[in-house]
Design a protein around this motif. Sequence first.
Motif, PDB file in Angstrom:
ATOM      1  N   SER A 134      21.779   6.680 -22.665  1.00  0.00           N
ATOM      2  CA  SER A 134      21.815   7.240 -24.013  1.00  0.00           C
ATOM      3  C   SER A 134      20.942   8.479 -24.138  1.00  0.00           C
ATOM      4  N   GLU A 135      20.462   9.012 -23.025  1.00  0.00           N
ATOM      5  CA  GLU A 135      19.553  10.160 -23.043  1.00  0.00           C
ATOM      6  C   GLU A 135      20.203  11.352 -22.355  1.00  0.00           C
ATOM      7  N   ASN A 136      19.705  12.539 -22.690  1.00  0.00           N
ATOM      8  CA  ASN A 136      20.297  13.750 -22.126  1.00  0.00           C
ATOM      9  C   ASN A 136      19.252  14.855 -22.157  1.00  0.00           C
ATOM     10  N   VAL A 165       8.088  16.554 -23.417  1.00  0.00           N
ATOM     11  CA  VAL A 165       8.145  15.699 -22.230  1.00  0.00           C
ATOM     12  C   VAL A 165       9.112  16.255 -21.190  1.00  0.00           C
ATOM     13  N   ILE A 166      10.309  16.684 -21.622  1.00  0.00           N
ATOM     14  CA  ILE A 166      11.315  17.137 -20.653  1.00  0.00           C
ATOM     15  C   ILE A 166      10.832  18.356 -19.861  1.00  0.00           C
ATOM     16  N   PRO A 167      10.240  19.405 -20.483  1.00  0.00           N
ATOM     17  CA  PRO A 167       9.672  20.483 -19.655  1.00  0.00           C
ATOM     18  C   PRO A 167       8.559  20.000 -18.735  1.00  0.00           C
ATOM     19  N   THR A 168       7.812  18.960 -19.156  1.00  0.00           N
ATOM     20  CA  THR A 168       6.783  18.413 -18.274  1.00  0.00           C
ATOM     21  C   THR A 168       7.406  17.786 -17.029  1.00  0.00           C
ATOM     22  N   GLU A 181       0.803  -1.215   0.000  1.00  0.00           N
ATOM     23  CA  GLU A 181       0.000   0.000   0.000  1.00  0.00           C
ATOM     24  C   GLU A 181       0.840   1.272   0.000  1.00  0.00           C
ATOM     25  N   LEU A 182       2.134   1.148   0.287  1.00  0.00           N
ATOM     26  CA  LEU A 182       3.014   2.319   0.221  1.00  0.00           C
ATOM     27  C   LEU A 182       3.324   2.720  -1.217  1.00  0.00           C
ATOM     28  N   CYS A 183       3.159   1.818  -2.182  1.00  0.00           N
ATOM     29  CA  CYS A 183       3.460   2.085  -3.581  1.00  0.00           C
ATOM     30  C   CYS A 183       2.162   2.091  -4.381  1.00  0.00           C
ATOM     31  N   VAL A 184       2.078   3.030  -5.339  1.00  0.00           N
ATOM     32  CA  VAL A 184       0.924   3.127  -6.219  1.00  0.00           C
ATOM     33  C   VAL A 184       1.387   2.795  -7.632  1.00  0.00           C
ATOM     34  N   PHE A 185       0.832   1.749  -8.219  1.00  0.00           N
ATOM     35  CA  PHE A 185       1.165   1.341  -9.578  1.00  0.00           C
ATOM     36  C   PHE A 185      -0.019   1.659 -10.487  1.00  0.00           C
ATOM     37  N   SER A 186       0.251   2.419 -11.547  1.00  0.00           N
ATOM     38  CA  SER A 186      -0.821   2.736 -12.482  1.00  0.00           C
ATOM     39  C   SER A 186      -0.211   3.143 -13.807  1.00  0.00           C
ATOM     40  N   PRO A 187      -0.869   2.847 -14.916  1.00  0.00           N
ATOM     41  CA  PRO A 187      -0.366   3.326 -16.219  1.00  0.00           C
ATOM     42  C   PRO A 187      -0.484   4.836 -16.320  1.00  0.00           C
ATOM     43  N   HIS A 188       0.522   5.471 -16.904  1.00  0.00           N
ATOM     44  CA  HIS A 188       0.537   6.927 -17.012  1.00  0.00           C
ATOM     45  C   HIS A 188       1.264   7.319 -18.296  1.00  0.00           C
ATOM     46  N   SER A 189       0.632   8.087 -19.120  1.00  0.00           N
ATOM     47  CA  SER A 189       1.238   8.575 -20.363  1.00  0.00           C
ATOM     48  C   SER A 189       1.859   9.938 -20.111  1.00  0.00           C
ATOM     49  N   VAL A 199      11.969  11.677 -10.523  1.00  0.00           N
ATOM     50  CA  VAL A 199      11.366  11.116 -11.738  1.00  0.00           C
ATOM     51  C   VAL A 199      12.421  10.238 -12.398  1.00  0.00           C
ATOM     52  N   SER A 200      12.150   8.941 -12.477  1.00  0.00           N
ATOM     53  CA  SER A 200      13.059   8.002 -13.145  1.00  0.00           C
ATOM     54  C   SER A 200      12.425   7.599 -14.468  1.00  0.00           C
ATOM     55  N   CYS A 201      13.005   8.054 -15.563  1.00  0.00           N
ATOM     56  CA  CYS A 201      12.489   7.772 -16.904  1.00  0.00           C
ATOM     57  C   CYS A 201      13.667   7.320 -17.752  1.00  0.00           C
ATOM     58  N   ARG A 202      13.958   6.042 -17.728  1.00  0.00           N
ATOM     59  CA  ARG A 202      15.160   5.520 -18.366  1.00  0.00           C
ATOM     60  C   ARG A 202      14.797   4.788 -19.661  1.00  0.00           C
ATOM     61  N   ASN A 203      15.543   5.170 -20.728  1.00  0.00           N
ATOM     62  CA  ASN A 203      15.437   4.514 -22.035  1.00  0.00           C
ATOM     63  C   ASN A 203      14.029   4.614 -22.624  1.00  0.00           C
ATOM     64  N   LEU A 204      13.361   5.737 -22.382  1.00  0.00           N
ATOM     65  CA  LEU A 204      12.079   6.019 -23.021  1.00  0.00           C
ATOM     66  C   LEU A 204      12.217   7.138 -24.047  1.00  0.00           C
ATOM     67  N   LEU A 205      12.975   8.173 -23.707  1.00  0.00           N
ATOM     68  CA  LEU A 205      13.099   9.334 -24.594  1.00  0.00           C
ATOM     69  C   LEU A 205      13.756   8.977 -25.916  1.00  0.00           C
ATOM     70  N   ILE A 206      14.603   7.932 -25.943  1.00  0.00           N
ATOM     71  CA  ILE A 206      15.294   7.584 -27.185  1.00  0.00           C
ATOM     72  C   ILE A 206      14.315   7.118 -28.257  1.00  0.00           C
ATOM     73  N   TYR A 207      13.083   6.738 -27.866  1.00  0.00           N
ATOM     74  CA  TYR A 207      12.085   6.310 -28.835  1.00  0.00           C
ATOM     75  C   TYR A 207      11.187   7.467 -29.268  1.00  0.00           C
ATOM     76  N   PHE A 208      11.385   8.656 -28.714  1.00  0.00           N
ATOM     77  CA  PHE A 208      10.593   9.830 -29.079  1.00  0.00           C
ATOM     78  C   PHE A 208      11.358  10.672 -30.088  1.00  0.00           C
ATOM     79  N   GLY A 209      10.631  11.377 -30.919  1.00  0.00           N
ATOM     80  CA  GLY A 209      11.239  12.335 -31.816  1.00  0.00           C
ATOM     81  C   GLY A 209      11.587  13.620 -31.077  1.00  0.00           C
TER      82      GLY A 209
END
Length: 438
Positions: A86-88, A67-70, A29-37, A50-60
């Motif tokens: 591989s992201e920056n 996404v990054i300003p968000t 109950e300490l963790c909340v798992f849910s899909p989020h776009s 915010v941990s977002c690893r190896n997702l941005l490389i698939y975006f244009g």
Amino acid sequence: MLDGLSQERRDRFFVADGASFVIAKEVRELCVFSPHSVIRDPPFSRIDLVSCRNLLIYFGAEVQGQVIPTFHYALRPDGYLFLGTSENVSQFDNLFDPVDKKHRIFQRRANATPPVWLPAHLPPVHTGRMNTAPNRTSTSGAALRHMVDGHVLDRFAPPHVLVTREGDVVYYSGRTGKYLEAASGAPTRQLVAMTRKGLGLELRTAFRESVESGRSITREGVAVESEDGRVQIISLTVEPLPEGTQGERLYLVVFADQGPVLTREEAVIRAQAAHDGTALHVEKELRDTRERLQSSIEEYETALEELKSSNEELVSVNEELQSSNEELEASKELVASALSAMLQAASAHVIGPCSTVAEALSFIADGSEIDAAILDVDLHGEKSYPVAQALLARRVRFVFATGYGEDGIEGAYRTCPCLQKPVDGNALVKVLLSARPE
């Protein structure tokens, strides 16, 4: 997996489920798992990490720019962003400060205000039936300007890439495939290694000149050959950008087409007309080649001089070390000779100097009378015991140790407390003189 946990922790945080264990309900109950776009869903706020690893490389580039300003909006002041290797966030260095470049950990800058499109303002993703209802026209001025700038950049801006001082590509625009292609072998981000035929030499020269001079460099009339043999004449520009908050200067490389794609014959005719004949074109290429050759020679000579200077320093240090070693050996021999001479002058029965354990034992085993022993033997550890026992048996009370043997003879003194160690050679002579019968 639970072998390393104590029974108390197992009972507290896990619940038995047949032959396995599951996490206790109060922990889940300490963790909340849910899909989020990150593109369409409203962002969270005041997040610590915010941990977002190896997702941005698939975006244009456009989606990354949203996404990054968000992420910046969602983090609390001084919150952390953790990206893949591989992201920056080099495009948004005004929003984040690097904490660990190698592991791609960044910290939110609290005083930055990004021109961010929140998901509520993003262009809708058309899936299924389109919504024919009119959109609200409450778009802010900043969002409208951002939309127009992005459209103009995509439609009319020439292809370009962003590279570091070492030539590694950190950003690609669209439509760069005419000038760059993946090199064979291991994956690489080196810009020069990915250039198409005819572009590599000019790009290498212009890029190096821009890095060394800090100025914008342009090469006109560069011919780039495609896979089907056709030729595109382009203008190549390398321009250094102002240094960002990360302290690393980046370089913008722009590829601007000059006219339509030509056949090989048309390219040769156009090149001849543009340079007033083949002779002028060859002379220009020869002059450029000579300049590049001269630059390479100067770099080679500089490196050779530095290598020669380092070698001379190494030889000098070696000579000094050898000289110091010779002086040390001479000093040791001088001390032993002087001491032996003083003891002989005092008519004392002396053995030594002995340089090995076997030699010392041989002298001690001799039946002659011994007043003192001069030892220059490596007597560290167990080597000191047989020599000390032999000295004790012969009732030799005065021992003088020289060189490295001086540390080892301490073991003999501890083994045979009856031995006495004089302070120096003069003291030994005085002791022997006072001990001799009249």
